[in-house]
Design a protein around this motif. Structure first.
Motif, mmCIF file in Angstrom:
data_model
loop_
_atom_site.group_PDB
_atom_site.id
_atom_site.type_symbol
_atom_site.label_atom_id
_atom_site.label_comp_id
_atom_site.label_asym_id
_atom_site.label_seq_id
_atom_site.Cartn_x
_atom_site.Cartn_y
_atom_site.Cartn_z
ATOM 1 N N LEU A 86 0.856 -1.189 0.000
ATOM 2 C CA LEU A 86 0.000 0.000 0.000
ATOM 3 C C LEU A 86 0.892 1.239 0.000
ATOM 4 C CD1 LEU A 86 -2.653 -1.109 2.621
ATOM 5 C CD2 LEU A 86 -2.844 -1.125 0.143
ATOM 6 N N TYR A 87 0.342 2.352 -0.518
ATOM 7 C CA TYR A 87 1.101 3.602 -0.512
ATOM 8 C C TYR A 87 0.925 4.223 0.872
ATOM 9 C CZ TYR A 87 0.271 2.614 -5.437
ATOM 10 O OH TYR A 87 0.175 1.989 -6.646
ATOM 11 N N PRO A 88 1.988 4.241 1.704
ATOM 12 C CA PRO A 88 1.805 4.483 3.145
ATOM 13 C C PRO A 88 1.273 5.869 3.503
ATOM 14 C CG PRO A 88 4.125 4.325 2.577
ATOM 15 C CD PRO A 88 3.375 3.952 1.359
ATOM 16 N N MET A 102 -0.881 7.684 1.870
ATOM 17 C CA MET A 102 -2.224 7.992 1.366
ATOM 18 C C MET A 102 -3.252 7.259 2.224
ATOM 19 S SD MET A 102 -1.779 7.589 -2.692
ATOM 20 C CE MET A 102 -0.363 8.263 -3.527
ATOM 21 N N ASN A 120 -5.392 5.296 -1.677
ATOM 22 C CA ASN A 120 -4.760 4.111 -2.232
ATOM 23 C C ASN A 120 -5.602 3.491 -3.330
ATOM 24 O OD1 ASN A 120 -2.220 2.689 -1.107
ATOM 25 N ND2 ASN A 120 -3.081 3.764 0.643
ATOM 26 N N PHE A 156 -5.939 6.214 -6.470
ATOM 27 C CA PHE A 156 -4.785 6.869 -7.106
ATOM 28 C C PHE A 156 -4.578 6.418 -8.548
ATOM 29 C CE2 PHE A 156 -0.061 7.677 -7.371
ATOM 30 C CZ PHE A 156 -0.188 9.051 -7.392
ATOM 31 N N GLY A 157 -4.671 5.111 -8.779
ATOM 32 C CA GLY A 157 -4.493 4.591 -10.129
ATOM 33 C C GLY A 157 -5.577 5.076 -11.074
ATOM 34 N N ARG A 167 -7.840 -2.282 -3.971
ATOM 35 C CA ARG A 167 -7.129 -1.522 -4.993
ATOM 36 C C ARG A 167 -7.107 -2.275 -6.325
ATOM 37 N NH1 ARG A 167 -1.125 0.071 -3.567
ATOM 38 N NH2 ARG A 167 -0.907 -2.164 -3.788
#
Lengths: 363, 296
Positions: free
Chosen positions: A95-97, A99, A104, A107-108, A155
């Protein structure tokens, strides 16, 4: 069962003659694999067998050295991971820590320039399916391992793709949580009916989740079949030994006519369904601990001595010796056996597996 | 009680004894020296310290001195540019080295090599390189570009940028190594996840990787900042503060007044100002970083 319909369905992921080399080392050797639409396929093997490498090739995270990969009929061998129509879940969650959970998951999508309401809708739907709505404003550091992995699945879910790839997603969780999330994954698959490819070294996960299991060793698929088939009719000695805990009792000996003969132990295998003739009279005789009959059954029977007794509660494992080898029995958890006891056991032919002594494949 | 608790003072006695020399050093040399310096900055000490207090006279004189004002301005320009550029150069070099390239160790050694040289050597090397008669300008003129002029060390408007080049050349390698260590600490699965999400590499760096490297950035900033404040030897070796007073810096001002101008009071006042400037930066930062609520 659904397996028969799936094996005749459309292939969703096709791997053709895949070769992957790291320098001199060949990790995948001309590997072929068809994964059908809606199928839950598990890649199972011990570490270093190439299962994660294969998954990374399908995801496009590793450049292949040879062969081709098709997803939904499109040749994606050289396509970027994001263009392949896959979602992926990692062992370390990844995970993007900095965010939030919502960040998370979105974002994509934001990066794909999707309209805002579309993003919100997809994120909300994934959150609902995974029951993580109360967590949406939290950061990953404020989540437990199980919650983090759910977010990671979320995600992948919002990407709205046909194929999900799981790289040992439950390995970092404790045993209780792993069992819970395993059930949830199975429910998720039944609900979404997507194609899922799942890498694990845990045979319980593989047996419980899979429509089909591919057992890998040294960059080759040893057997690709349903869990029942793999359990009952292992294709070779490696698979027989790998699946089951404790694993199959295997005794090496000689086959003359219908009689298997090992060190001080002879048993008739009359009625065994040979798929081919052995290449020599050297064969392996195999039977699972839970298939050994207790007491004087219909078939041939033997007397053995209990050497070690391991009570597990639900059942009791007993180590004895037969044909000079360790021979495990699985008994009822309520049976009171102590070491030194004499036991009478029967070996029913329908539960026996025989393997060629030379190439170690099933007879 | 006869058997009572062991006395707290004697717990872990050996480690406490081992710490005593450092505690004494900190108390007497650092704290004591600082207090002494601050105290004597309010006196009219000349060659030798004496306790004739004159209030803020030394500070008033300090802020009226042209040389001090130039020093402060130079330090601000050098500090800001050096902070931004060495972080930028160091990070870009580290990101390039992190692409699984061949000969990574060789490149790393080459980039780090200037850091092994002292500031004196660096200053001399760049003094020669920037010398118009036998340095870069001469070589490029020799190639036929006769109108080319690059002569920062003899132009009082840009001399500090000449020093900056040398400083960056010396310091960027260390920043690169620190950044590279930070990049290597990032879980590779993060990169994989961002590739599956279709996030371009520059966005991944900017929004995911760099925020994850916050501790490395703080360490690096502290190292760069301490290097900036004590900037002295590079100036001495490269320009000697010239032309005129165009490349003077505060540390040199302090040294010159204390040991050459025989004006201790003025030197102490200048060094107290430097301490004050550092505290103004450090205290709010430390408050933000360590004060307030504890972070997980």
């Amino acid at each position: 069962m659904t397996i028969t319909t799936q094996s005749t369905g459309q292939p969703s992921v096709e791997v053709r003659d895949l070769v992957l080399k790291f320098g001199e080392l060949t990790v995948l050797k001309n590997l072929n694999l068809d994964v059908y639409e809606g199928e839950f396929l598990v890649l199972l093997g011990s570490s270093g067998c190439g299962k994660s490498t294969l998954l990374n090739c399908i995801a496009g995270l590793l450049d292949v050295s040879g062969g081709q990969i098709f997803i939904k009929g499109n040749n994606v061998t050289w396509a970027e991971p994001s263009e392949r129509g896959i979602g992926m879940v990692f062992q370390s969650y990844a995970l993007y820590p900095q965010m939030t959970v919502e960040g998370n998951m979105s974002f994509g999508l934001k990066n794909q320039k999707l309209p805002k309401d579309e993003i919100a809708q997809r994120v909300a739907r994934a959150a609902e399916i995974l029951q993580i709505e109360p967590l949406m404003k939290r950061k990953p550091s404020a989540l437990s391992g199980g919650q983090r992995q759910r977010v990671a699945i979320g995600r992948a879910l919002v990407r709205d793709v046909d194929v999900f790839l799981f790289d040992e997603p439950l390995s970092n969780l404790d045993a209780k949580l792993r069992a819970d999330l395993r059930v949830e994954l199975k429910q998720l698959h039944q609900q979404l009916e997507n194609t899922m490819i799942y890498v694990t070294h845990d045979q319980v996960e593989a047996m419980t989740l899979a429509d089909r299991i591919a057992i890998m060793k040294d960059g080759l698929i040893q057997q690709l079949a349903s869990p029942e088939e793999i359990y009952n009719r292992p294709a070779n000695l490696y698979v027989a030994d790998f699946i089951g805990s404790p694993s199959m009792n295997l005794i090496k000996g000689k086959l003359s006519g219908d009689t298997f003969d090992a060190d001080g132990f002879a048993v008739s295998v009359a009625g065994y369904d040979f798929s081919r003739q052995p290449s020599s009279n050297e064969v392996w005789f195999g039977i699972r601990p839970e298939h050994v009959e207790l007491g004087e059954g219909s078939g041939p029977h033997f007397e053995v001595t209990a050497e070690v007794v391991e009570p597990l509660g639900s059942d009791t494992l007993v180590m004895t010796r037969l044909g000079g080898e360790r021979f495990w029995l699985r008994m009822d958890g309520q049976s009171r056996v102590t070491s030194g006891d004499k036991l009478t056991i029967g070996l029913p032919v329908h539960a026996v597996s025989l393997f060629d002594g030379r190439d170690e494949t099933r007879l | 009680m006869a058997t009572g608790k062991p006395i707290r003072l004697f717990r872990n006695l050996s480690s406490k004894i081992a710490a005593i020399p450092m505690i004494l050093t900190v108390l007497f040399v650092f704290v004591g020296g600082t207090a002494w310096t601050v105290t004597y900055s309010f006196t009219s000490s000349k060659l030798l310290p004496k306790t004739k207090f004159v209030g803020l006279r030394q500070y008033e004189r300090l802020w009226e001195t042209e040389r001090w004002l130039v020093s402060i301005e130079n330090l601000m320009i050098y500090g800001l540019c050096s902070m931004v550029l060495s972080l930028l150069i160091g990070f870009i070099l580290a990101a390039l080295l992190d692409q699984k390239i061949r000969f990574e160790n060789t490149f790393r050694s080459i980039m780090l090599y200037p850091f092994a040289l002292s500031f004196i050597v660096t200053g001399l090397v760049w003094q020669w390189l920037l010398n118009p008669d036998f340095g870069i300008q001469k070589i490029i003129n020799g190639l036929g570009f006769t109108s080319f002029e690059f002569n920062p060390l003899y132009n009082s408007d840009i001399v500090i940028y000449g020093v900056l080049i040398a400083g960056l050349w010396q310091g960027s390698g260390l920043v690169m190594v620190l950044m590279l260590a930070g990049l290597r600490g990032i879980d590779q699965d993060i990169w994989k996840a961002s590739r599956v999400d279709g996030i371009p590499a520059w966005k991944t760096y900017l929004f995911i990787i760099i925020p994850m490297m916050r501790p490395v950035f703080i360490t690096t900033l502290v190292l760069i900042a301490s290097g900036i404040v004590k900037l002295y030897d590079l100036i001495v070796a490269q320009t000697g503060g010239g032309p005129g007073i165009a490349s003077e810096v505060p540390a040199k001002y302090v040294y010159d007044y204390m040991f050459q101008g025989q004006n201790l009071g003025q030197g102490f006042a200048a060094s107290t100002m430097m301490l004050l400037a550092v505290l103004i930066v450090i205290i709010p930062w430390a408050y933000l970083e360590f004060g307030g609520k504890k972070r997980g």
